[in-house]
Design a protein around this motif. Structure first.
Motif, PDB file in Angstrom:
ATOM      1  N   VAL A 155       0.844  -1.177   0.000  1.00  0.00           N
ATOM      2  CA  VAL A 155       0.000   0.000   0.000  1.00  0.00           C
ATOM      3  C   VAL A 155       0.893   1.245   0.000  1.00  0.00           C
ATOM      4  O   VAL A 155       1.903   1.298   0.691  1.00  0.00           O
ATOM      5  N   THR A 156       0.522   2.220  -0.788  1.00  0.00           N
ATOM      6  CA  THR A 156       1.253   3.473  -0.804  1.00  0.00           C
ATOM      7  C   THR A 156       0.796   4.320   0.370  1.00  0.00           C
ATOM      8  O   THR A 156      -0.400   4.465   0.608  1.00  0.00           O
ATOM      9  N   ILE A 164      12.603   4.186   5.466  1.00  0.00           N
ATOM     10  CA  ILE A 164      11.924   3.157   4.671  1.00  0.00           C
ATOM     11  C   ILE A 164      11.749   1.883   5.481  1.00  0.00           C
ATOM     12  O   ILE A 164      10.675   1.279   5.514  1.00  0.00           O
ATOM     13  N   ASP A 165      12.816   1.455   6.149  1.00  0.00           N
ATOM     14  CA  ASP A 165      12.770   0.231   6.957  1.00  0.00           C
ATOM     15  C   ASP A 165      11.721   0.346   8.062  1.00  0.00           C
ATOM     16  O   ASP A 165      10.929  -0.574   8.279  1.00  0.00           O
ATOM     17  N   GLN A 166      11.680   1.467   8.735  1.00  0.00           N
ATOM     18  CA  GLN A 166      10.744   1.630   9.850  1.00  0.00           C
ATOM     19  C   GLN A 166       9.293   1.708   9.369  1.00  0.00           C
ATOM     20  O   GLN A 166       8.396   1.141  10.005  1.00  0.00           O
ATOM     21  N   ILE A 167       9.042   2.391   8.264  1.00  0.00           N
ATOM     22  CA  ILE A 167       7.672   2.435   7.734  1.00  0.00           C
ATOM     23  C   ILE A 167       7.238   1.038   7.314  1.00  0.00           C
ATOM     24  O   ILE A 167       6.117   0.614   7.608  1.00  0.00           O
ATOM     25  N   ALA A 211       3.685  -3.370   8.391  1.00  0.00           N
ATOM     26  CA  ALA A 211       3.504  -4.815   8.539  1.00  0.00           C
ATOM     27  C   ALA A 211       2.900  -5.139   9.897  1.00  0.00           C
ATOM     28  O   ALA A 211       2.005  -5.985  10.010  1.00  0.00           O
ATOM     29  N   GLN A 212       3.365  -4.451  10.921  1.00  0.00           N
ATOM     30  CA  GLN A 212       2.820  -4.652  12.269  1.00  0.00           C
ATOM     31  C   GLN A 212       1.349  -4.251  12.312  1.00  0.00           C
ATOM     32  O   GLN A 212       0.518  -4.974  12.877  1.00  0.00           O
TER      33      GLN A 212
END
Length: 188
Positions: free
Chosen positions: A42-43, A166-169, A174-175
């Protein structure tokens, strides 16, 4: 010589190549397709606000704007993100509105905000990735950057910070997806 010191957690597997991080697909390749990939991520909307200069050193005003603009440019290369323009982000940055109000005005899900201050010959940069819908921190980061950084040091620092955002978003989304799926299963 002067170098860049990163203060925070960094995944050693994280590539500085924006296409290799977080399974990202460059926007250029996604705009040519006329079909929708049901497995596509999802954007989400993101705004990078101008960094607040907490020092009396006016030279840091320019450094903060350069870093924010470089982050906007780098983050805009990821197809999962819809990044608000520098002009719009900076315009609301200086209005001192609540983050929820800024998010509503800009139509974003996340905001990157932060500050910088001079510590001898370095700039201490503190950034936060905020889930604007609930006004909560997703990720805090702190970086030390030479005030007289070379363009290569600026490029490397932007790459590291972009990778972290990017990694944290990706992890946070996902969470949230898992939580929604679990809640749906509990209501069945």
């Amino acid at each position: 010589g002067q170098g860049l010191r990163f203060v925070g957690n960094l995944d050693p597997q994280l590539s500085l190549d924006p296409q290799a991080r977080a399974g990202a697909v460059p926007k250029e390749t996604t705009t040519q397709s006329t079909t929708v990939d049901p497995d596509a991520k999802v954007t989400v909307g993101l705004a990078v606000l101008a960094l607040d200069n907490l020092s009396k050193d006016t030279e840091l005003d320019q450094l903060g704007e350069i870093l924010a603009e470089d982050l906007i440019t780098a983050l805009s290369k990821f197809s999962q993100l819809s990044v608000v323009s520098r002009t719009s982000s900076f315009a609301v940055s200086h209005q001192r509105l609540a983050l929820r109000d800024i998010a509503g005005t800009l139509g974003v899900d996340y905001i990157v905000e932060g500050s910088l201050r001079a510590l001898d010959d370095i700039a201490r940069i503190t950034l936060q990735l905020i889930d604007a819908g609930v006004d909560e921190h997703v990720w805090p980061g702190q970086f030390d950057w030479p005030i007289n950084a070379t363009s290569q040091q600026q490029f490397e620092a932007t790459g590291v910070i972009t990778g972290q955002v990017i990694d944290q978003i990706t992890r946070y989304e996902a969470q949230l997806s898992r939580q929604v799926a679990e809640a749906g299963l509990q209501n069945v």
